[in-house]
Design a protein around this motif. Structure first.
Motif, PDB file in Angstrom:
ATOM      1  N   PRO A 101       0.823  -1.213   0.000  1.00 49.34           N
ATOM      2  CA  PRO A 101       0.000   0.000   0.000  1.00 49.34           C
ATOM      3  C   PRO A 101       0.859   1.267   0.000  1.00 49.34           C
ATOM      4  O   PRO A 101       1.937   1.299   0.589  1.00 49.34           O
ATOM      5  N   ARG A 102       0.384   2.287  -0.673  1.00 49.59           N
ATOM      6  CA  ARG A 102       1.050   3.579  -0.686  1.00 49.59           C
ATOM      7  C   ARG A 102       0.013   4.667  -0.916  1.00 49.59           C
ATOM      8  O   ARG A 102      -0.896   4.486  -1.722  1.00 49.59           O
ATOM      9  N   PRO A 103       0.073   5.759  -0.192  1.00 48.21           N
ATOM     10  CA  PRO A 103       1.013   5.987   0.910  1.00 48.21           C
ATOM     11  C   PRO A 103       0.659   5.095   2.103  1.00 48.21           C
ATOM     12  O   PRO A 103      -0.498   4.714   2.280  1.00 48.21           O
ATOM     13  N   HIS A 104       1.657   4.805   2.915  1.00 47.14           N
ATOM     14  CA  HIS A 104       1.452   3.922   4.055  1.00 47.14           C
ATOM     15  C   HIS A 104       2.584   4.139   5.040  1.00 47.14           C
ATOM     16  O   HIS A 104       3.725   4.351   4.636  1.00 47.14           O
ATOM     17  N   HIS A 105       2.251   4.080   6.320  1.00 49.86           N
ATOM     18  CA  HIS A 105       3.273   4.195   7.353  1.00 49.86           C
ATOM     19  C   HIS A 105       3.759   2.804   7.718  1.00 49.86           C
ATOM     20  O   HIS A 105       3.136   2.100   8.516  1.00 49.86           O
ATOM     21  N   TYR A 106       4.838   2.388   7.115  1.00 52.17           N
ATOM     22  CA  TYR A 106       5.398   1.066   7.390  1.00 52.17           C
ATOM     23  C   TYR A 106       6.164   1.107   8.712  1.00 52.17           C
ATOM     24  O   TYR A 106       6.961   2.016   8.952  1.00 52.17           O
ATOM     25  N   SER A 107       5.925   0.115   9.544  1.00 54.49           N
ATOM     26  CA  SER A 107       6.599   0.104  10.842  1.00 54.49           C
ATOM     27  C   SER A 107       6.879  -1.320  11.298  1.00 54.49           C
ATOM     28  O   SER A 107       6.176  -2.266  10.912  1.00 54.49           O
ATOM     29  N   ILE A 108       7.885  -1.454  12.131  1.00 49.03           N
ATOM     30  CA  ILE A 108       8.221  -2.739  12.732  1.00 49.03           C
ATOM     31  C   ILE A 108       7.064  -3.234  13.590  1.00 49.03           C
ATOM     32  O   ILE A 108       6.772  -4.436  13.631  1.00 49.03           O
ATOM     33  N   PHE A 109       6.375  -2.317  14.259  1.00 50.82           N
ATOM     34  CA  PHE A 109       5.254  -2.699  15.114  1.00 50.82           C
ATOM     35  C   PHE A 109       4.146  -3.349  14.289  1.00 50.82           C
ATOM     36  O   PHE A 109       3.556  -4.357  14.696  1.00 50.82           O
ATOM     37  N   GLU A 110       3.854  -2.775  13.121  1.00 53.00           N
ATOM     38  CA  GLU A 110       2.835  -3.359  12.260  1.00 53.00           C
ATOM     39  C   GLU A 110       3.265  -4.742  11.777  1.00 53.00           C
ATOM     40  O   GLU A 110       2.464  -5.685  11.765  1.00 53.00           O
ATOM     41  N   GLN A 111       4.531  -4.876  11.379  1.00 51.11           N
ATOM     42  CA  GLN A 111       5.002  -6.175  10.888  1.00 51.11           C
ATOM     43  C   GLN A 111       4.898  -7.238  11.980  1.00 51.11           C
ATOM     44  O   GLN A 111       4.519  -8.385  11.704  1.00 51.11           O
ATOM     45  N   ARG A 185       9.698   7.545  -3.148  1.00 49.75           N
ATOM     46  CA  ARG A 185       8.857   7.798  -1.973  1.00 49.75           C
ATOM     47  C   ARG A 185       8.479   6.495  -1.282  1.00 49.75           C
ATOM     48  O   ARG A 185       8.489   6.399  -0.061  1.00 49.75           O
ATOM     49  N   PHE A 186       8.133   5.477  -2.087  1.00 49.50           N
ATOM     50  CA  PHE A 186       7.772   4.179  -1.507  1.00 49.50           C
ATOM     51  C   PHE A 186       8.966   3.561  -0.799  1.00 49.50           C
ATOM     52  O   PHE A 186       8.855   3.037   0.307  1.00 49.50           O
ATOM     53  N   LEU A 187      10.142   3.617  -1.450  1.00 51.18           N
ATOM     54  CA  LEU A 187      11.341   3.036  -0.853  1.00 51.18           C
ATOM     55  C   LEU A 187      11.677   3.733   0.456  1.00 51.18           C
ATOM     56  O   LEU A 187      12.025   3.089   1.446  1.00 51.18           O
ATOM     57  N   LEU A 188      11.565   5.060   0.478  1.00 51.34           N
ATOM     58  CA  LEU A 188      11.868   5.799   1.695  1.00 51.34           C
ATOM     59  C   LEU A 188      10.886   5.457   2.808  1.00 51.34           C
ATOM     60  O   LEU A 188      11.263   5.422   3.986  1.00 51.34           O
ATOM     61  N   SER A 189       9.637   5.191   2.455  1.00 48.19           N
ATOM     62  CA  SER A 189       8.658   4.830   3.491  1.00 48.19           C
ATOM     63  C   SER A 189       9.007   3.480   4.110  1.00 48.19           C
ATOM     64  O   SER A 189       8.831   3.268   5.316  1.00 48.19           O
TER      65      SER A 189
END
Length: 274
Positions: A101-111, A185-189
């Motif tokens: 998904p994009r935009p999306h806040h990718y996080s370790i907590f979500e994973q 932008r996706f890679l940076l997220s």
């Protein structure tokens, strides 16, 4: 000069971002067809679940690194199924065959929550589970380890092949061999996990330092991300109770791919010591 560079760079970048990905290899097509999907908050998450050794009740969950996918484990998959009752791996959201998904806040907590969601989806949330992690997956495993102290979930064995304290190179933009053209932008997220490691270092390294869960490191001395001998010295200082396997001198950042036999033997020796 700068104008000439700009005039050349802009069309090249635009062309790169619109190049369609190449066809999947037969090996990747086979990997995808042997797996399935479950839904986590409207996101389709790919996973592979193989039944293995008869008479064993042990389960292992494999957590891949950045910027790849569950396919990282293909060289040791069969060997694991000969020891474990269930061998399970997933593609984290944003990677491999899972949604991006994009935009999306990718996080370790979500994973970590996605891993917990998969465990519940498979009906394994009351069973002891072995974690085998690599790179990005190490931090996800550390978050799961932190949560296990706060809940009824108990992860029996936790193995950290590599990547714990040192800074990580961004690597390439190909995700699990399935996505070859991604926006900056996706890679940076996705790369926000590096800042998250710094911000939550006390939480995640603290989970390792305080746990009673057995830990084991499988290390490639030629790893440029975790340089030898500094990384190994730091690891042993911070986690003196952890056991360690050092592979041959030419093994680098992907030991499960570079030396699958040595890696698998080291892991099974650790598992069978209990």
């Amino acid at each position: 000069w700068w104008m000439q560079v700009g005039l050349l760079t802009v069309p090249l970048l635009a062309a790169y971002l619109h190049i369609p990905p190449p066809d999947l290899s037969p090996a990747l097509l086979s990997w995808r067809s042997s797996g399935g999907y479950f839904t986590y908050k409207d996101q389709n998450i790919f996973y592979k679940d193989s039944a293995g050794a008869i008479g064993s009740s042990d389960i292992v969950v494999l957590l891949h690194g950045f910027p790849t996918s569950s396919y990282d484990w293909y060289k040791i998959w069969e060997g694991l199924t000969q020891r474990f009752h269930r061998v399970i791996a997933l593609d984290f959201v944003g990677f491999g065959f899972s949604d991006k998904p994009r935009p999306h806040h990718y996080s370790i907590f979500e994973q970590a929550s996605i891993v917990e969601g998969l465990v519940h989806h498979l009906g394994l949330h009351h069973q002891r589970i072995n974690l085998l992690s690599h790179d990005y997956g190490d931090t996800v495993a550390q978050e799961l380890l932190h949560r296990s102290v706060q809940s009824l979930m108990f992860w029996l064995l936790f193995v950290v092949p590599i990547k714990m304290f040192a800074k990580q190179f961004p690597g390439c933009a190909a995700l699990g061999g399935t996505i070859h053209c991604v926006t900056t932008r996706f890679l940076l997220s996705i790369l926000q996990y590096i800042n998250q490691r710094k911000k939550h270092r006390e939480r995640w390294v603290g989970a390792l330092m305080s746990t009673s869960v057995p830990l084991h490191l499988i290390y490639g001395p030629l790893d440029p991300v975790n340089p030898h001998p500094e990384f190994l010295q730091l690891y042993k200082k911070v986690l003196p109770t952890s056991t360690v396997t050092v592979l041959d001198d030419h093994i680098s950042h992907y030991p499960q791919l570079e030396d699958p036999t040595g890696f698998l033997n080291a892991y099974l020796n650790f598992i069978n010591s209990f």
